[in-house]
Write a protein that holds these residues in place. Structure first.
Motif, short mmCIF file in Angstrom:
data_model
loop_
_atom_site.label_atom_id
_atom_site.label_comp_id
_atom_site.label_asym_id
_atom_site.label_seq_id
_atom_site.Cartn_x
_atom_site.Cartn_y
_atom_site.Cartn_z
N ASP A 138 1.12 -1.13 0.05
CA ASP A 138 0.01 -0.29 -0.34
C ASP A 138 1.03 0.87 0.02
O ASP A 138 0.35 2.11 -0.43
CB ASP A 138 -1.23 0.11 1.31
N ALA A 139 1.90 1.23 0.97
CA ALA A 139 3.41 2.16 0.63
C ALA A 139 3.06 2.69 -0.33
O ALA A 139 3.18 3.99 -1.25
CB ALA A 139 3.81 2.10 1.70
N VAL A 140 3.68 2.29 -1.10
CA VAL A 140 4.06 2.05 -2.70
C VAL A 140 3.24 2.52 -3.29
O VAL A 140 3.77 3.24 -4.37
CB VAL A 140 4.92 0.42 -3.31
N SER A 141 1.86 1.69 -3.72
CA SER A 141 0.65 2.36 -4.27
C SER A 141 0.98 3.35 -4.34
O SER A 141 -0.06 4.96 -5.29
CB SER A 141 0.16 1.22 -4.22
N ILE A 142 0.55 4.01 -2.47
CA ILE A 142 0.53 5.32 -2.44
C ILE A 142 1.37 6.61 -2.91
O ILE A 142 0.84 7.55 -3.53
CB ILE A 142 -0.59 5.74 -0.71
N LEU A 143 2.50 5.69 -3.66
CA LEU A 143 3.32 6.78 -3.71
C LEU A 143 3.36 6.36 -5.14
O LEU A 143 4.66 6.94 -6.04
CB LEU A 143 4.68 6.69 -3.31
N LYS A 144 2.20 6.47 -5.99
CA LYS A 144 2.00 6.72 -7.36
C LYS A 144 2.52 4.80 -7.84
O LYS A 144 3.23 5.09 -9.69
CB LYS A 144 2.11 7.82 -8.02
N GLY A 145 3.25 4.52 -7.15
CA GLY A 145 4.20 3.33 -7.81
C GLY A 145 3.26 2.30 -8.22
O GLY A 145 1.66 2.36 -7.86
N PRO A 146 3.32 0.80 -8.47
CA PRO A 146 2.48 -0.12 -8.76
C PRO A 146 1.02 -1.18 -7.57
O PRO A 146 1.91 -0.28 -6.57
CB PRO A 146 3.71 -1.34 -9.52
N TYR A 147 0.88 -1.65 -7.75
CA TYR A 147 -0.19 -2.17 -7.57
C TYR A 147 0.12 -3.74 -7.70
O TYR A 147 -0.74 -4.02 -9.12
CB TYR A 147 -1.66 -1.60 -7.30
N TRP A 148 -0.07 -4.20 -6.46
CA TRP A 148 -0.03 -6.00 -6.62
C TRP A 148 -0.46 -6.70 -5.63
O TRP A 148 -0.76 -6.22 -4.59
CB TRP A 148 1.39 -6.23 -6.72
N LYS A 149 -1.42 -7.91 -5.67
CA LYS A 149 -2.12 -8.88 -5.21
C LYS A 149 -1.29 -9.20 -4.36
O LYS A 149 -0.06 -10.27 -4.63
CB LYS A 149 -3.27 -9.50 -5.98
N VAL A 150 -1.59 -9.39 -3.61
CA VAL A 150 0.19 -9.97 -1.93
C VAL A 150 -0.42 -11.57 -2.12
O VAL A 150 -1.82 -11.40 -0.80
CB VAL A 150 0.02 -9.21 -0.85
N PRO A 151 -0.07 -12.67 -2.35
CA PRO A 151 -0.52 -13.43 -1.47
C PRO A 151 -0.58 -13.83 0.09
O PRO A 151 0.22 -13.03 0.76
CB PRO A 151 0.46 -14.50 -2.55
N LEU A 152 -1.72 -14.62 0.58
CA LEU A 152 -1.32 -14.19 2.99
C LEU A 152 -1.53 -15.16 2.94
O LEU A 152 -1.51 -16.56 2.54
CB LEU A 152 -2.60 -13.10 2.39
N GLY A 153 -0.87 -15.34 4.49
CA GLY A 153 -1.87 -16.44 5.20
C GLY A 153 -0.57 -17.10 5.78
O GLY A 153 0.21 -17.57 6.52
N ARG A 154 0.44 -15.69 6.05
CA ARG A 154 1.56 -16.35 7.19
C ARG A 154 1.69 -16.57 7.55
O ARG A 154 0.67 -15.39 8.35
CB ARG A 154 2.70 -15.27 6.29
N ARG A 155 2.75 -16.75 8.92
CA ARG A 155 2.15 -16.74 9.99
C ARG A 155 3.45 -15.93 11.13
O ARG A 155 4.50 -15.77 10.57
CB ARG A 155 2.04 -18.40 10.90
N ASP A 156 3.50 -15.89 12.63
CA ASP A 156 4.91 -15.59 12.93
C ASP A 156 5.89 -16.26 13.59
O ASP A 156 5.41 -16.76 14.15
CB ASP A 156 3.91 -14.02 13.65
N GLY A 157 6.64 -15.76 14.08
CA GLY A 157 7.87 -16.81 14.01
C GLY A 157 8.01 -16.01 15.05
O GLY A 157 8.16 -15.13 16.08
N ARG A 158 8.89 -16.89 16.51
CA ARG A 158 8.72 -16.17 17.45
C ARG A 158 10.38 -16.33 17.97
O ARG A 158 10.60 -16.06 19.07
CB ARG A 158 8.21 -17.91 18.48
N ILE A 159 11.38 -16.34 16.99
CA ILE A 159 12.40 -16.17 17.27
C ILE A 159 13.24 -15.00 16.10
O ILE A 159 12.79 -14.17 15.36
CB ILE A 159 13.12 -17.15 16.72
N SER A 160 13.89 -13.77 17.40
CA SER A 160 14.97 -12.88 16.38
C SER A 160 16.08 -12.37 17.01
O SER A 160 16.34 -12.22 18.14
CB SER A 160 13.45 -11.47 16.79
N ASN A 161 17.33 -12.36 16.23
CA ASN A 161 18.17 -12.60 16.50
C ASN A 161 19.07 -12.14 15.80
O ASN A 161 19.37 -11.39 15.03
CB ASN A 161 18.50 -14.04 15.74
N ALA A 162 19.98 -10.77 16.26
CA ALA A 162 20.24 -9.94 15.93
C ALA A 162 21.36 -10.01 15.01
O ALA A 162 21.64 -10.14 13.88
CB ALA A 162 20.91 -9.57 17.11
#
Ligand code: HEM
Length: 333
Positions: A138-162
């Motif tokens: 949405d951010a890209v398309s609001i700045l007059k960029g392209p709009y694409w369909k976003v496949p969905l269904g990602r789940r969130d991970g539990r680990i974040s490692n610097a």
């Protein structure tokens, strides 16, 4: 006759299969929330519009967040776009956001705001990783960029490692060989690399990111000789050698519009980072840069960008019963 009919049937099947594969990349699908949260895309869109009407410069960091989310946890664990970039450090673990490549990331609060709006309507259903992917689009398309369909269904991970962020996010000092290798690990091609680098048509960079390139390239005490000297002079007038706070536009003059100027600039030896300029050193990437930089319309770039973003957004996704749906994006449940 039989042979040609068979070829026709196989071709039709392939066309169907590839469309289907595009729509369902890595277990994702376009209608994933149709029953559980049919209004998710409207909610995300209107929240993103609201955020950008107050702070238009947030569009670029919101796109960058998706890239940095998808590129980490991949090489060793086969995980990518899992919202791990949004997690805060804990007593026992330093998170991705506290790793040097992410010190300049912004927009976490905006994602949290969008998530809260989605939670209000559909509690416990939509992942933070999906929200990041939708907000980037949405951010890209609001700045007059392209709009694409976003496949969905990602789940969130539990680990974040610097340390995983440090190992996986490509550096602005990378040459083409290094960039190509960094993208290849994630299943992305040189074409994806040159196309996605076009993101640098929006946003800003800190002077500190380019100080060495401007003042002491390869320890020479001089600027990178591959850069246009006029461009160097202009950048030096904005950025003193030890300046850690000033920002420069990635695409001077049109850094708030998603367009082809990035390619025009890189073609004129005005790429801001080595990682931008080095695209000219490769046959395929260099000719893509020159071609797009000379075109009057962005139609081809927009189509390519949409395709590459769908690929980027499908890297190492968690699906099904993997991971979780976080209640808020900065902490695991
Ligand atoms: C090809 C390798 C890439 C490198 C080495 C790279 C590096 C960087 C760096 C160093 C910055 C500026 C950070 C700062 O000083 O504030 C930046 C900004 C940005 N990058 Fe990249 N990037 C790459 C690819 C991408 C991709 C694939 C995307 C999106 C799909 C992206 C989107 C952005 C955006 C939108 C900004 C502006 C952020 C802002 O305004 O805060 N970049 N990038």
């Amino acid at each position: 006759m039989y042979f040609s009919r068979k070829i026709l049937m196989v071709s039709l099947l392939c066309i169907y299969a590839s469309c289907n594969a595009d729509a369902q990349r890595g277990g994702l699908s376009l209608d994933y929330y149709i029953e559980t949260c049919p209004s998710v895309e409207e909610i995300v869109r209107s929240e993103t519009e609201r955020i950008m009407s107050i702070a238009p410069t947030l569009a670029a960091p919101l796109l960058r967040l998706h890239f940095h989310d998808c590129f980490v946890r991949v090489s060793s664990y086969d995980i990518g776009c899992d919202g791990s970039v949004l997690l805060n450090s804990t007593k026992n673990s330093k998170a991705e956001k506290d790793s040097p490549p992410n010190f300049t990331l912004r927009g976490y609060g905006s994602i949290e705001r969008v998530k809260a709006a989605v939670e209000e309507k559909c509690p416990g259903v939509v992942s933070c990783a999906d929200i990041v992917a939708l907000v980037a689009r949405d951010a890209v398309s609001i700045l007059k960029g392209p709009y694409w369909k976003v496949p969905l269904g990602r789940r969130d991970g539990r680990i974040s490692n610097a340390s995983e962020a440090l190992a996986n996010i490509p550096a602005p000092t990378f040459n083409f060989t290094q960039l190509k290798a960094s993208f290849a690990v994630k299943g992305l091609t040189s074409k994806d690399l040159v196309v996605l680098s076009g993101s640098h048509t929006i946003g800003t960079s800190h002077c500190s990111t380019i100080a060495t390139r401007l003042y002491n390239f390869s320890g020479t005490g001089a600027p990178d000789p591959s850069m246009d000297p006029e461009y160097v002079a202009r950048l030096k007038s904005r950025c003193r050698p030890t300046d850690n706070t000033t920002l420069v536009e990635m695409d001077p003059g049109s850094f708030r519009t998603f367009d082809l100027h990035y390619y025009e600039n890189v073609g004129k030896r005005r790429g801001l980072f080595t990682s931008d300029s080095t695209l000219l050193s490769d046959g395929l990437a260099g000719s893509y840069v020159r071609r797009q930089g000379s075109l009057a319309t962005a139609a081809e770039f927009f189509e390519d960008f949409s395709d590459s973003m769908v690929k980027l957004g499908s890297i190492g996704v968690l699906t099904g019963k993997e991971g979780e749906i976080r209640k808020r994006c900065d902490a695991v449940n």
